[in-house]
Design a protein around this motif. Sequence first.
Motif, PDB file in Angstrom:
ATOM      1  N   GLY A   1       0.822  -1.216   0.000  1.00 43.52           N
ATOM      2  CA  GLY A   1       0.000   0.000   0.000  1.00 43.52           C
ATOM      3  C   GLY A   1       0.849   1.258   0.000  1.00 43.52           C
ATOM      4  O   GLY A   1       0.592   2.201  -0.754  1.00 43.52           O
ATOM      5  N   ILE A   2       1.863   1.299   0.830  1.00 40.67           N
ATOM      6  CA  ILE A   2       2.763   2.447   0.878  1.00 40.67           C
ATOM      7  C   ILE A   2       3.541   2.553  -0.425  1.00 40.67           C
ATOM      8  O   ILE A   2       3.690   3.642  -0.995  1.00 40.67           O
ATOM      9  N   GLY A   3       4.025   1.429  -0.920  1.00 41.91           N
ATOM     10  CA  GLY A   3       4.788   1.415  -2.167  1.00 41.91           C
ATOM     11  C   GLY A   3       3.994   1.945  -3.346  1.00 41.91           C
ATOM     12  O   GLY A   3       4.538   2.639  -4.218  1.00 41.91           O
ATOM     13  N   GLN A   4       2.706   1.668  -3.371  1.00 36.85           N
ATOM     14  CA  GLN A   4       1.857   2.176  -4.462  1.00 36.85           C
ATOM     15  C   GLN A   4       1.810   3.697  -4.462  1.00 36.85           C
ATOM     16  O   GLN A   4       1.798   4.322  -5.530  1.00 36.85           O
ATOM     17  N   ILE A   5       1.784   4.289  -3.279  1.00 32.42           N
ATOM     18  CA  ILE A   5       1.765   5.752  -3.188  1.00 32.42           C
ATOM     19  C   ILE A   5       3.074   6.324  -3.733  1.00 32.42           C
ATOM     20  O   ILE A   5       3.072   7.234  -4.577  1.00 32.42           O
ATOM     21  N   TYR A   6       4.200   5.784  -3.269  1.00 33.98           N
ATOM     22  CA  TYR A   6       5.489   6.281  -3.738  1.00 33.98           C
ATOM     23  C   TYR A   6       5.666   6.031  -5.234  1.00 33.98           C
ATOM     24  O   TYR A   6       6.102   6.920  -5.974  1.00 33.98           O
ATOM     25  N   ASP A   7       5.345   4.824  -5.687  1.00 34.69           N
ATOM     26  CA  ASP A   7       5.531   4.498  -7.102  1.00 34.69           C
ATOM     27  C   ASP A   7       4.668   5.373  -8.000  1.00 34.69           C
ATOM     28  O   ASP A   7       5.105   5.791  -9.075  1.00 34.69           O
ATOM     29  N   ALA A   8       3.453   5.695  -7.568  1.00 35.69           N
ATOM     30  CA  ALA A   8       2.588   6.567  -8.365  1.00 35.69           C
ATOM     31  C   ALA A   8       3.218   7.954  -8.523  1.00 35.69           C
ATOM     32  O   ALA A   8       3.172   8.538  -9.606  1.00 35.69           O
ATOM     33  N   HIS A   9       3.821   8.462  -7.460  1.00 36.03           N
ATOM     34  CA  HIS A   9       4.438   9.790  -7.532  1.00 36.03           C
ATOM     35  C   HIS A   9       5.767   9.771  -8.279  1.00 36.03           C
ATOM     36  O   HIS A   9       6.144  10.774  -8.893  1.00 36.03           O
ATOM     37  N   LEU A  10       6.476   8.656  -8.213  1.00 32.37           N
ATOM     38  CA  LEU A  10       7.765   8.552  -8.898  1.00 32.37           C
ATOM     39  C   LEU A  10       7.627   8.107 -10.351  1.00 32.37           C
ATOM     40  O   LEU A  10       8.605   8.131 -11.097  1.00 32.37           O
ATOM     41  N   ASN A  11       6.426   7.721 -10.758  1.00 33.58           N
ATOM     42  CA  ASN A  11       6.207   7.144 -12.076  1.00 33.58           C
ATOM     43  C   ASN A  11       6.800   7.975 -13.208  1.00 33.58           C
ATOM     44  O   ASN A  11       7.442   7.444 -14.109  1.00 33.58           O
ATOM     45  N   ASP A  12       6.620   9.283 -13.176  1.00 35.98           N
ATOM     46  CA  ASP A  12       7.118  10.148 -14.247  1.00 35.98           C
ATOM     47  C   ASP A  12       8.640  10.201 -14.318  1.00 35.98           C
ATOM     48  O   ASP A  12       9.193  10.583 -15.351  1.00 35.98           O
ATOM     49  N   THR A  13       9.317   9.832 -13.240  1.00 41.35           N
ATOM     50  CA  THR A  13      10.784   9.857 -13.237  1.00 41.35           C
ATOM     51  C   THR A  13      11.382   8.585 -13.822  1.00 41.35           C
ATOM     52  O   THR A  13      12.580   8.539 -14.090  1.00 41.35           O
ATOM     53  N   GLY A  14      10.556   7.548 -13.981  1.00 38.36           N
ATOM     54  CA  GLY A  14      11.068   6.275 -14.472  1.00 38.36           C
ATOM     55  C   GLY A  14      11.684   5.407 -13.388  1.00 38.36           C
ATOM     56  O   GLY A  14      12.255   4.354 -13.679  1.00 38.36           O
ATOM     57  N   LEU A  15      11.576   5.837 -12.145  1.00 37.86           N
ATOM     58  CA  LEU A  15      12.121   5.074 -11.019  1.00 37.86           C
ATOM     59  C   LEU A  15      10.992   4.483 -10.193  1.00 37.86           C
ATOM     60  O   LEU A  15       9.925   5.072 -10.078  1.00 37.86           O
ATOM     61  N   ARG A  16      11.279   3.337  -9.588  1.00 35.61           N
ATOM     62  CA  ARG A  16      10.401   2.787  -8.569  1.00 35.61           C
ATOM     63  C   ARG A  16      11.024   3.161  -7.219  1.00 35.61           C
ATOM     64  O   ARG A  16      12.182   3.542  -7.155  1.00 35.61           O
ATOM     65  N   ILE A  17      10.254   3.044  -6.156  1.00 36.22           N
ATOM     66  CA  ILE A  17      10.750   3.462  -4.842  1.00 36.22           C
ATOM     67  C   ILE A  17      11.998   2.675  -4.445  1.00 36.22           C
ATOM     68  O   ILE A  17      12.917   3.223  -3.848  1.00 36.22           O
TER      69      ILE A  17
END
Length: 153
Positions: free
Chosen positions: A25-41
């Motif tokens: 659940g936490i990872g989904q929040i970070y990954d959604a925000h980092l999505n445009d950078t091409g990085l995962r948390i």
Amino acid sequence: MPENQDLPSMPQGCSNHRVRQLMRGIGQIYDAHLNDTGLRITQYSLLSHVLAASPVRPVDLARLMRMDASTLTRNLKPLIDAGWVSLGQGGDQRSRLVHITDAGRAKREEAKQSWKTAQNALNARLGLERVVALHGLIDECLALLDGADRPQT
């Protein structure tokens, strides 16, 4: 004899499963925000740790990040392939050192604001007091799992 209402109830279910659910659940929040950078948390975290410790032996990086060596190797590979970190010669023929590259520094800097936005979104969703309490509980648990006498800060 009446039950003591001050004692915590027994845990229900598997602690490992519950923690993994929380992490997803936490990872989904970070990954959604980092999505445009091409990085995962996980990649952002790894870049941040390499930046802070570079150059660092893989075994020391794995210990710092609480990963086993094979997981670290799998997680480093895409960062090496992207040119964000490099694996170079260490002090002797058998040792290697992980270095962050200039491109890796730039990628981490590019993603830094997205990470901050993700952290703020998590703080808003859970409540700042709950996040602070969660961090404290995690630190306590990690210290106990390490066999330490008190939480590390």
